[in-house]
Design an enzyme around this catalytic site. Structure first.
Site, PDB file in Angstrom:
ATOM      1  N   ASP A   1       0.847  -1.197   0.000  1.00  0.00           N
ATOM      2  CA  ASP A   1       0.000   0.000   0.000  1.00  0.00           C
ATOM      3  C   ASP A   1       0.882   1.246   0.000  1.00  0.00           C
ATOM      4  OD1 ASP A   1      -1.724   2.111   0.581  1.00  0.00           O
ATOM      5  OD2 ASP A   1      -2.987   0.908   1.899  1.00  0.00           O
TER       6      ASP A   1
ATOM      7  N   HIS B   1      -3.618   0.434  -2.664  1.00  0.00           N
ATOM      8  CA  HIS B   1      -4.473   1.116  -1.701  1.00  0.00           C
ATOM      9  C   HIS B   1      -5.923   1.021  -2.153  1.00  0.00           C
ATOM     10  CE1 HIS B   1      -5.471   3.904   1.510  1.00  0.00           C
ATOM     11  NE2 HIS B   1      -6.182   4.620   0.646  1.00  0.00           N
TER      12      HIS B   1
END
Length: 362
Positions: A290, A321
């Site tokens: 992420d 993400h």
């Protein structure tokens, strides 16, 4: 697949391992560019859903005369036909900037198809919600969310009430779970790519490909209320902010009536400040790559998942993400995993009621 479930051993944890292990969702996380989380992030942030959902907006007035907006997903035509009579209300919480992404709408549509009642929660002044007071909602202040949850509980008293948040919007949901404790009206919750440590997240800085679109989105919405906000904050400084941290400080720290320090602000708004009091099962779906949350070693509170019986971390090596894409465009295996988690939770609670001979709550 390569997903790992990090949690404290319990009967519920074992049930989730079995349910998620049988789920096809966790075996379908493949994409053409699995090592490019930036592209996954942009694809999730910019791509609109197809078809566009139909929503019915309801404005909820708060005790201080402020307003939040609840968008009930009611379409497209034919959605929800496969789930029978709805038995669960699913509250969808966008990121802290109020950006309702294509991914969040897609999750709402999938939930609608499966018989849930999906509702998008819009904070004060966000996503076209009128700003009737010179006050916005701080990062981790769950007061407005609590009012919305109480209202939904009264409107659907016989339904299971669930909540799922996206990205930085998880700060609001985690704060609500901690402050409410055992008095929470939620039966279960889930966070997709959550931000656990708000202050560190703002201070570390975010990728500009993510930060600038959200910053412009916030400024565009706030500029509509420049006149009413002028009595509370420095509007010129607010609209001249060059980062989300500067904007957060201008809105909530450098106020004209009650200025406060950055440190004091986060003492009241850290998402996990009352995590030990949480008494509702919450699944946190996170990716090791992420680019927004930051490196796992610094940004994941692993000790919380090892010690609390209510927090479950589903960690995957790749997914970006809030991305978790499939090969099929517009599909996210993370959404399927979250909906499977809610089904597993409902099944576990039914088994416990039968085992203990408890009557279903009225």
């Amino acid at each position: 697949g390569c997903c790992r479930l990090l949690c404290k051993p319990s009967a519920l944890a074992q049930h989730l391992v079995q349910s998620l292990g049988r789920s096809a969702a966790l075996r379908g996380g493949h994409w053409l560019w699995p090592r490019w989380p930036w592209i996954q992030m942009l694809q999730q942030l910019l791509q609109p859903p197809a078809p566009e959902p139909v929503v019915a907006r309801e404005l909820l007035q708060l005790p201080d005369t402020g307003l939040v907006a609840l968008d009930w997903l009611v379409g497209p035509r034919g959605a929800g036909s496969g789930g029978g009579s709805p038995s669960s209300v699913l509250l969808l919480i966008p990121n802290a900037a109020g950006k309702v992404t294509g991914g969040l709408r897609q999750l709402g549509l999938r939930a609608l198809e499966q018989g849930f009642i999906p509702i998008i929660f819009n904070r004060r002044g966000h996503n076209g919600c009128p700003l009737t007071t010179p006050r916005l909602q701080p990062f981790g202040d769950p007061g407005d969310l609590r009012e919305a949850v109480t209202y939904l509980r009264c409107r659907h008293p016989a339904a299971s009430l669930l909540a799922v948040s996206e990205g930085s919007g998880s700060g609001l949901l985690l704060a609500y779970l901690g402050e409410s404790g055992s008095s929470s009206c939620l039966a279960a919750a889930a966070c997709i790519s959550p931000v656990f440590r708000g202050r560190e997240w703002f201070e570390a800085g975010m990728p500009w490909l993510y930060e600038w679109p959200l910053l412009l989105h916030l400024k565009r919405g706030l500029s509509r209320y420049a006149g009413s906000l002028a009595e509370a904050v420095d509007v010129d400084g607010l609209l001249g902010s060059h980062s989300l941290r500067e904007l957060e400080e201008a809105l909530f720290c450098r106020t004209k009536s009650r200025p406060t320090s950055w440190e004091s602000y986060w003492e009241r708004n850290e998402p996990l400040r009352d995590a030990d009091e949480a008494a509702v099962p919450v699944l946190c779906l996170c990716s090791a790559d992420d680019p927004v949350r930051g490196p796992p070693a610094r940004s994941l509170p692993r000790e919380l998942f090892r010690t609390s019986p209510y927090f479950f971390l589903l960690l995957t090596p790749r997914g970006g993400h809030c991305g978790f894409p499939r090969r099929r465009p517009g599909r996210c295996w993370g959404h399927e995993a979250v909906l499977e988690y809610f089904r597993a939770m409902a099944e576990f609670l039914r088994q416990e009621e039968r085992r203990k001979g408890l009557p279903r709550p009225r």
